[in-house]
Every structure is written in structure tokens, then in C-alpha cells.
Design a protein around this motif. Structure first.
Motif, mmCIF file in Angstrom:
data_model
loop_
_atom_site.group_PDB
_atom_site.id
_atom_site.type_symbol
_atom_site.label_atom_id
_atom_site.label_comp_id
_atom_site.label_asym_id
_atom_site.label_seq_id
_atom_site.Cartn_x
_atom_site.Cartn_y
_atom_site.Cartn_z
ATOM 1 N N ASN A 46 0.890 -1.113 -0.092
ATOM 2 C CA ASN A 46 0.021 0.119 0.034
ATOM 3 C C ASN A 46 0.872 1.277 0.074
ATOM 4 N N LEU A 47 2.015 1.232 0.617
ATOM 5 C CA LEU A 47 2.927 2.466 0.733
ATOM 6 C C LEU A 47 3.541 2.612 -0.648
ATOM 7 N N VAL A 48 3.555 1.915 -1.620
ATOM 8 C CA VAL A 48 4.303 2.254 -2.907
ATOM 9 C C VAL A 48 3.353 2.051 -4.120
ATOM 10 N N VAL A 49 1.949 2.198 -3.746
ATOM 11 C CA VAL A 49 1.198 1.994 -4.935
ATOM 12 C C VAL A 49 1.118 3.117 -5.726
ATOM 13 N N ASP A 50 1.382 4.230 -5.363
ATOM 14 C CA ASP A 50 1.663 5.523 -5.955
ATOM 15 C C ASP A 50 3.156 6.129 -6.442
ATOM 16 N N GLY A 51 4.014 4.949 -6.403
ATOM 17 C CA GLY A 51 5.405 5.193 -6.731
ATOM 18 C C GLY A 51 6.153 5.101 -5.573
ATOM 19 N N ILE A 52 7.533 4.831 -5.818
ATOM 20 C CA ILE A 52 8.466 4.516 -4.668
ATOM 21 C C ILE A 52 9.197 5.681 -4.328
ATOM 22 N N PRO A 53 9.123 6.280 -3.092
ATOM 23 C CA PRO A 53 10.056 7.449 -2.881
ATOM 24 C C PRO A 53 11.446 6.910 -2.640
ATOM 25 N N ASP A 54 12.377 7.731 -2.897
ATOM 26 C CA ASP A 54 13.689 7.460 -2.970
ATOM 27 C C ASP A 54 14.385 7.094 -1.596
ATOM 28 N N TYR A 55 13.665 7.707 -0.651
ATOM 29 C CA TYR A 55 14.223 7.197 0.571
ATOM 30 C C TYR A 55 13.636 5.779 1.222
ATOM 31 N N LEU A 56 12.892 5.214 0.491
ATOM 32 C CA LEU A 56 12.145 4.268 0.922
ATOM 33 C C LEU A 56 13.001 2.767 0.519
ATOM 34 N N ALA A 57 13.748 2.520 1.354
ATOM 35 C CA ALA A 57 14.779 1.310 1.098
ATOM 36 C C ALA A 57 14.081 -0.054 1.009
ATOM 37 N N THR A 58 12.825 -0.159 1.723
ATOM 38 C CA THR A 58 12.223 -1.478 1.890
ATOM 39 C C THR A 58 11.206 -1.596 0.286
ATOM 40 N N ALA A 59 11.616 -0.956 -0.553
ATOM 41 C CA ALA A 59 10.820 -1.099 -1.784
ATOM 42 C C ALA A 59 11.856 -1.351 -2.831
ATOM 43 N N LYS A 60 13.171 -1.808 -2.218
ATOM 44 C CA LYS A 60 14.337 -1.961 -3.359
ATOM 45 C C LYS A 60 15.009 -3.267 -3.244
ATOM 46 N N LEU A 61 15.560 -3.992 -3.900
ATOM 47 C CA LEU A 61 16.281 -5.263 -3.741
ATOM 48 C C LEU A 61 17.403 -4.764 -2.706
ATOM 49 N N PRO A 62 17.547 -6.083 -1.852
ATOM 50 C CA PRO A 62 17.014 -7.316 -1.822
ATOM 51 C C PRO A 62 15.506 -7.657 -0.957
ATOM 52 N N TYR A 63 14.868 -6.710 -0.661
ATOM 53 C CA TYR A 63 13.606 -6.848 -0.337
ATOM 54 C C TYR A 63 12.867 -7.680 -1.326
ATOM 55 N N GLY A 64 11.903 -8.897 -0.997
ATOM 56 C CA GLY A 64 11.365 -9.585 -2.150
ATOM 57 C C GLY A 64 12.251 -10.697 -2.890
ATOM 58 N N MET A 65 13.548 -10.750 -2.447
ATOM 59 C CA MET A 65 14.109 -11.731 -3.435
ATOM 60 C C MET A 65 13.846 -13.066 -3.300
ATOM 61 N N THR A 66 13.365 -13.517 -2.195
ATOM 62 C CA THR A 66 13.111 -15.025 -1.984
ATOM 63 C C THR A 66 11.864 -15.534 -2.766
ATOM 64 N N TYR A 67 10.725 -15.120 -2.578
ATOM 65 C CA TYR A 67 9.695 -15.414 -3.318
ATOM 66 C C TYR A 67 9.316 -14.805 -4.623
#
Length: 378
Positions: A46-67
Motif C-alpha cells: 500500500n505504501l508504494v502503489v503511487d510510486g516509490i519514494p527515493d528514501y524508501l529502502a524497503t521497496a528496493k532489492l534485496p527485499y522480495g528476493m526469496t519468493y
């Protein structure tokens, strides 16, 4: 063994498999939908549906890497507890409620990173406006549900019928509420004073959902925050004592424990109040499995170690956590195999840990009563 007895045994085995499969299939079809609320532990994007802010590290790899193989906005290397529950119950992964062009006929995930049980005004009134970052409290998320109803139902009666056949997961809430005074370095005695208001707010949210038609609700408690690298790093100078076996900060875990006891007491009151309406409220435990990950890591296939993040800044502190180089930021790297760690980024859990917790909520022993047990006895 004779040919006939072999065939007989095979037939019995086949019958058992069919019966078990039928039981699992019936269980999977029991819930028409899942509606999930919460913070970063269960935010599906929900936090990133309107775009990913530059400061938001949780919307960048390696987040999501496993599944997923790419970042989805989930604060983990893969799936979250709610994802495992949906898959186990035969439902699709819940779309973020703010997603564009999504269908919500099988439910929605209203959780958003930073969410609190209490509305922002509560913290502003206490002079804590600068230490709270809430993009949607529990009560705001319930408003989102109410606003969504015309998209999923043709009438209020149809919505009420759908909600009666759905599973509502309410939380966890509370973690970010306590972070506000904690990160303002208020004395723990003052932080404990927040407990009744936070628990009452969760209770009010449950009441609102019941009024909407919910009859099956899962209400999680909070994690043992004293075991997480972010708190161990920030409060190492303030900590009065550490667990001899766990290495966790005792006073912070006591705060979590007090919250969970108060929440269970609130749930007991609500169960009694709504018993005549067939409402079932299940308390879901994050605390116990997280403690087990720390104390008995080898039992869960995780590395035997003191609390340590899989994704962090190698060589910076014993917890592999650095506020200036968090997971997803320059200088931070992921461990090779997140499945043998329980802490993903020092703040959130790994997919492996969430999977263990989800199974404990579904079948026991980490829920009272277990989700599937409750349903099988209806």
C-alpha cells in the motif's frame, strides 16, 4: 504380504488420502475472502502503489528476493504471515487495498507501513508529533474498508453476508504506537501508560468490524521488541539488563508482554459480549514463536546465534544493523540464505519465520484458538 492384502492396504491408504484432501479442500473453501489490517509486518504494498519514494529502502532489492524475485513493498525477503494464510486457505494473495485495477472479491490488504492503533492526533496532543509516522491508523484502515464496499458488494446486505463468511486479520497494531515514546527516549514508566489506550483502540476497531458484519477475527499481539537488532542497537546504552540465554533487552520484552496480556484480557471481554452473535475472536501470538527463534533456532532450521539481521551492514556491530546503512541502502547486503535467519532486516522477519508463525496460527500452538481448529468444529 499377499497380493490381496497389498491391494486392500493400498485402497485404505487411497481412501485416507481422499478423505484428508476433502477435509482440507472443505477448509480451504470455508472463507469467502480475507480482509487484513496492520502495519509493516503485513503491508503488501500500500505504501508504494503511487510510486516509490527515493528514501524508501524497503521497496528496493534485496527485499522480495526469496519468493517474488523483486520488491513488492513487503518488508521481508518474501511472503508475510497473511500471504501464507491466504495460500493455505486456497485464496489468492490479497492485493493492497490502494492497488489500481485490482479485484477485491476475495478480500483486500489494508495494512500500511507505519500504521498505528491510535490516530495521529493522540500523539500530537502528547507532544510526540515528530516521532510518529503514521500513514493510516487502524481506524483509518477501517474507513478504507467502508469506502471499498461499493466495489465488492451490490448492497449493504450483500456486504454483510460476505463479511460473515470472511476472515478478518486485525493487526498487529501497537508496535509503532510504542515506538513513538520509545524513540523520543521517554522513560519506560511513561511508555507503559500508553498500554490501556492502545489496547482500547484495538478493541474499538474490533467492535467496528463486528458492526460491519465480521464474525471471525484474528487479533495478533506484538513481537518481543527487545530481541530485535534495531532496538538492541538504539537502546544498548539505556538497557538495564539482557536475557542470559536470549541476549534480548528484558525491559522492552516486558513492555511487549504487558501489552499482550492486556490485549488478551480485552479479547476475553469482547468474546463474552458478542458470544450470542456467534462471533469468534482468535488471539494470534507473535511473541512466543519469536522468542523460540532466538532460544531454539536449530529447532526451526535457523542459525544458532544471538539476534542478528540477515540483511544489513556486515562488520558494523554484532547485530549486523546500522541505522545509516539499513537493508536496501548503500553498504548493506543480504546473507546468502535468508531461510536460516529469523530476522530479515533487524526490524522485520524473514519469509521462513513468517511461514512458521502462519502455520502456528492456522493449526496451533500459536493461536487461541487455532484458525483451522475453530472452523473445523463449526
Amino acid at each position: 504380504m499377499t497380493r490381496r492384502s497389498q491391494l486392500s492396504s493400498a485402497c485404505v491408504l487411497l481412501l485416507l488420502i481422499v478423505l484428508l484432501a476433502g477435509r482440507q479442500q472443505a477448509a480451504a473453501k470455508k472463507y469467502a475472502a480475507i480482509f487484513n489490517f496492520g502495519d509493516s509486518l503485513v503491508d503488501a504494498g500500500n505504501l508504494v502503489v503511487d510510486g516509490i519514494p527515493d528514501y524508501l529502502a524497503t521497496a528496493k532489492l534485496p527485499y522480495g528476493m526469496t519468493y517474488f524475485g523483486y520488491p513488492t513493498g513487503r518488508c521481508s525477503d518474501g511472503r508475510l504471515v497473511v500471504d501464507f494464510i491466504a495460500q493455505e486457505l486456497g485464496l489468492p494473495l490479497l492485493p493492497p487495498s490502494k492497488a489500481k485495477n485490482a479485484t477485491f472479491h476475495y478480500g483486500a490488504n489494508f495494512a500500511i507501513t507505519g500504521a498505528t492503533a491510535l490516530d495521529r492526533e493522540y500523539f500530537v496532543a502528547k507532544g510526540l508529533g515528530k516521532t510518529i509516522w503514521s500513514s493510516g491508523s487502524l481506524h483509518t484502515q477501517i474507513k478504507w474498508l467502508q469506502e471499498m464496499k461499493p466495489k465488492i458488494c451490490k448492497s449493504p446486505e450483500e456486504c454483510k453476508d460476505l463479511f460473515r463468511r470472511s476472515l478478518f486479520i486485525v493487526g498487529e497494531f501497537g508496535g509503532n504506537d510504542y515506538n513513538s515514546p520509545l524513540f523520543a527516549f521517554q522513560p519506560l514508566e511513561e511508555v507503559h501508560k500508553f498500554v490501556p489506550d492502545i489496547v482500547d483502540s484495538i478493541g474499538e476497531g474490533i467492535e467496528k468490524l463486528i458492526a460491519e458484519g465480521a464474525v471471525e477475527l484474528v487479533v495478533p499481539g506484538v513481537l518481543p521488541i527487545g530481541c530485535f537488532p534495531v532496538y538492541l542497537s538504539i537502546f544498548r546504552k539505556q538497557a538495564d539488563g539482557y536475557g542470559g540465554k536470549s541476549g534480548c533487552i528484558k525491559d522492552l520484552n516486558t513492555l511487549s508482554w504487558v501489552h499482550n496480556v492486556a490485549l488478551q484480557r480485552k479479547i476475553a471481554q469482547l468474546r463474552e459480549k458478542h458470544a450470542g452473535a456467534g462471533v469468534r475472536i482468535m488471539y494470534a501470538d507473535y511473541y512466543t514463536p519469536a522468542i523460540q527463534f532466538v532460544l531454539h533456532a536449530e529447532k526451526w532450521g535457523m542459525l544458532k546465534q544471538k539476534p542478528r539481521a540477515c540483511c544489513g551492514a556486515p562488520g558494523v556491530g554484532v547485530y549486523n544493523f546500522n541505522l545509516t546503512s539499513k537493508c536496501g541502502e548503500p553498504g548493506a547486503y543480504s546473507c546468502e540464505d535468508p531461510s536460516n535467519h529469523w530476522s530479515w532486516d533487524g526490524i522485520h522477519l524473514t519469509e521462513a519465520a513468517y511461514g512458521h508463525i502462519a502455520r502456528g496460527w492456522l493449526y496451533g500452538p500459536f493461536a487461541e484458538p487455532a484458525i483451522v481448529e475453530t472452523r473445523n468444529h463449526q
